[in-house]
Design an enzyme around this catalytic site. Sequence first.
Site, PDB file in Angstrom:
ATOM      1  CE  LYS A  14      22.135  15.904 -15.510  1.00  0.00           C
ATOM      2  NZ  LYS A  14      21.280  16.574 -14.525  1.00  0.00           N
ATOM      3  NE  ARG A  89      17.941  20.151 -19.237  1.00  0.00           N
ATOM      4  CZ  ARG A  89      19.158  20.298 -18.712  1.00  0.00           C
ATOM      5  NH1 ARG A  89      20.201  19.830 -19.334  1.00  0.00           N
ATOM      6  NH2 ARG A  89      19.298  20.890 -17.550  1.00  0.00           N
ATOM      7  NE  ARG A 128      25.119  22.818  -8.884  1.00  0.00           N
ATOM      8  CZ  ARG A 128      24.525  22.090  -9.831  1.00  0.00           C
ATOM      9  NH1 ARG A 128      24.938  20.854 -10.058  1.00  0.00           N
ATOM     10  NH2 ARG A 128      23.526  22.570 -10.513  1.00  0.00           N
ATOM     11  NE  ARG A 134      25.860  25.444 -12.504  1.00  0.00           N
ATOM     12  CZ  ARG A 134      25.599  24.218 -12.932  1.00  0.00           C
ATOM     13  NH1 ARG A 134      26.493  23.264 -12.797  1.00  0.00           N
ATOM     14  NH2 ARG A 134      24.459  23.935 -13.499  1.00  0.00           N
ATOM     15  NE  ARG A 145      19.480  24.806 -13.952  1.00  0.00           N
ATOM     16  CZ  ARG A 145      20.427  24.359 -13.135  1.00  0.00           C
ATOM     17  NH1 ARG A 145      20.614  24.917 -11.961  1.00  0.00           N
ATOM     18  NH2 ARG A 145      21.179  23.347 -13.482  1.00  0.00           N
TER      19      ARG A 145
END
Length: 193
Positions: A14, A89, A128, A134, A145
Amino acid sequence: MINLVLFGPPGAGKGTQSEKLIKKYGFVHISTGDLFRWHTKNDTPLGQQVKEIMNSGALVPDEITIAMLKEELDKNPDAKGFLFDGFPRTVAQAEALDQFMKNNHTAIHFIIALDVEEKEVRQRIAKRRAIENRPDDEDDKLNKRITEYFSKTIHVLPYYEKQGRLNTVKGVGNIDDIFTSITAIIDRKEAQV
Ligand code: AMP
């Protein structure tokens, strides 16, 4: 004014596709994940309120998320159009978004879902994590998640599908090819908006 919702699980691409869409169409980018991260990084009262929730990988309650989104919309009265990334969401968020658009005499014109399988998403996020570090990409949080997406967020899709508003794009393969599929949807329908 064109408004677009880009939908998909964490790691679906995204962020990458949003950047390209903004360049092409001049959208104002609203990523609720980025906004929450900004608040936690800057230790604002909102940041303090959501830090624990975010770090656990759970969804922030609708009331807080919707209020933050409304504030962000109000900050951009002259926007050419909005690209919503990571919002809505939940069905409650989707309904609130439609209502905000209606109040401003506009609508969400495009709902585009990036379709990526759970296994592929997990591999991408592992990569990632190695690059961006992160905190919400750590293993247990990541699991949470992804579970939140497949247990809650995915139920937003039928909300749009029932209204004949959902466009699905395969989110696997070459980034530019995926982008072309997205822009084809926008450009095909833009004339009708
Ligand atoms: P993201 O970068 O979009 O995956 O968002 C990171 C985290 O921010 C999520 O795991 C949630 O804790 C929170 N978050 C972002 N957007 C929303 C939303 N629309 N509703 C609830 N929580 C959200």
